[in-house]
Write an enzyme that holds these catalytic residues in place. Sequence first.
Site, PDB file in Angstrom:
ATOM      1  CD  GLU A   1      15.623   9.227  15.965  1.00 19.67           C
ATOM      2  OE1 GLU A   1      14.878   8.820  15.050  1.00 19.67           O
ATOM      3  OE2 GLU A   1      16.185   8.456  16.768  1.00 19.67           O
TER       4      GLU A   1
ATOM      5  CD  GLU B   1      16.118   7.937  10.545  1.00 16.25           C
ATOM      6  OE1 GLU B   1      17.032   8.789  10.510  1.00 16.25           O
ATOM      7  OE2 GLU B   1      16.029   7.061  11.425  1.00 16.25           O
TER       8      GLU B   1
END
Length: 471
Positions: free
Chosen positions: A187, A290
């Site tokens: 991220e 994820e």
Amino acid sequence: MSDERVIDAQNAYIWDGWGTCLSWWANTELGGRDDLAAALFGLDGVRVGATGGEIELPGLGLNIVRYNLGACTWTDGSAMIESPAIVRRKQIETFCDGDEWDWSADANQRTMLSKARDAGADTFEMFSVSPPWWMTVNGNPSGAEQGDQDNLAFQHQKAFAQFIAVVAKHARDQWKIRFTSVDPFNEPSLNAWHAQQNQEGCHFTRGAQEAVLECLRGALDEQGLDDVLIAASDECHYSSAADTWRNFSEGTRRLIGRVNVHAYERDEDCRSRAKLREAVGEGTPIWQSEYSEGEPDGLSMALSISRDVQHLRPRGWVCWQPVEALDWGLLDGEYDDQTPNPNGGAKGTLKGEVDGVNTKYYVLAHYTRHIRPTMRILQSGHTNTVAAHDATARRLALVTVNDSAQQSVTYNLRQLAEGERIARVWVTDATNAPNARRYAKDTDISLRDGILTLTHDPNTVTTIEIDEVEI
């Protein structure tokens, strides 16, 4: 009136499998448990020890394992700075403190890595949430002083890439774990990774990502790992993943063998998923790498899986925390490190227990046990149904989530199957009602002339499996 869903083999694609990440749960003593390895990575039924007694569970058969390459060391004289909000379970020990290598580090997570392999997992990826603390600007693996600041020091970009490559080679040669892919980011475009937040993290501008990716390809090749692909960039949202990909240079895109993306954007209309797939194109594979939320019943998870398959067309799907508290996990985890140290130096002894099982464990079993690696994902005629075909077993699997009122669904299989045959059925009630079904075998139904009709109860996930289907 019945809702008709036409199953079509046009534009089918190969499925890589289902998986999970090892951090943070396997960083605790849970990383040494054979029963958890069998439940998550095997397909046999297993009894899992829990605080209230053993729980009998169907094995999920997850075949993808994502290993978190850590960023923390506690060697004598270490200058690592710890966030006052972090807990010990979320600090992953790394193998080098900047001076010495210690291959005995990260014992719990490495133990589960091997147990997963022995239980049946066959696809391994290594990912980094933060560079080792000594490569960062401020010595803090939770992030820079401000969330929009890069925390990998410019002079360590090449060293970071070399570090990843050296660990991957050591894993292959010494642990007998072959990482087929590595991902240097987690991220990276978020502005959430700062020195005061509660986990490891690191912001990377796109320019910094491009520089690291170029260094990483060179480092892998230098270590004789030219067959290891680079995955990137594990962005938090589908929309930001599309932006990152579009803004990469053509040269950078050629370095990336697969796009990884997280599923924290609900994207109920699926526009962001479709835009990411369009931006990447069909030539580059995607993993949803994820997924997690704090809803125990599994309906949101099943809907997210279906939307991903229909509109993102990923080859793999990975859950984040299989054992976690507050309904975030498939199994409920209880840990001893919930209180951070306000002066730094996270408390906790890495103890962990399984406290129970959430319904979404059984929901996920419908997908993972019946849609197996190398099967072909077919067009299902509806976002809420996933269809897959096993060419070797000549078997068709349909998994449908119904989050609305009771409905009758007609599955049109005339392009795939003729004549009469029996279809096997499994059902999970995504509720806490008494006598709720949990991956329960239901009554067989009949397929006649390529048509199968089934009534789906409200808030259910249903699997239909039919043999002697050839494409």
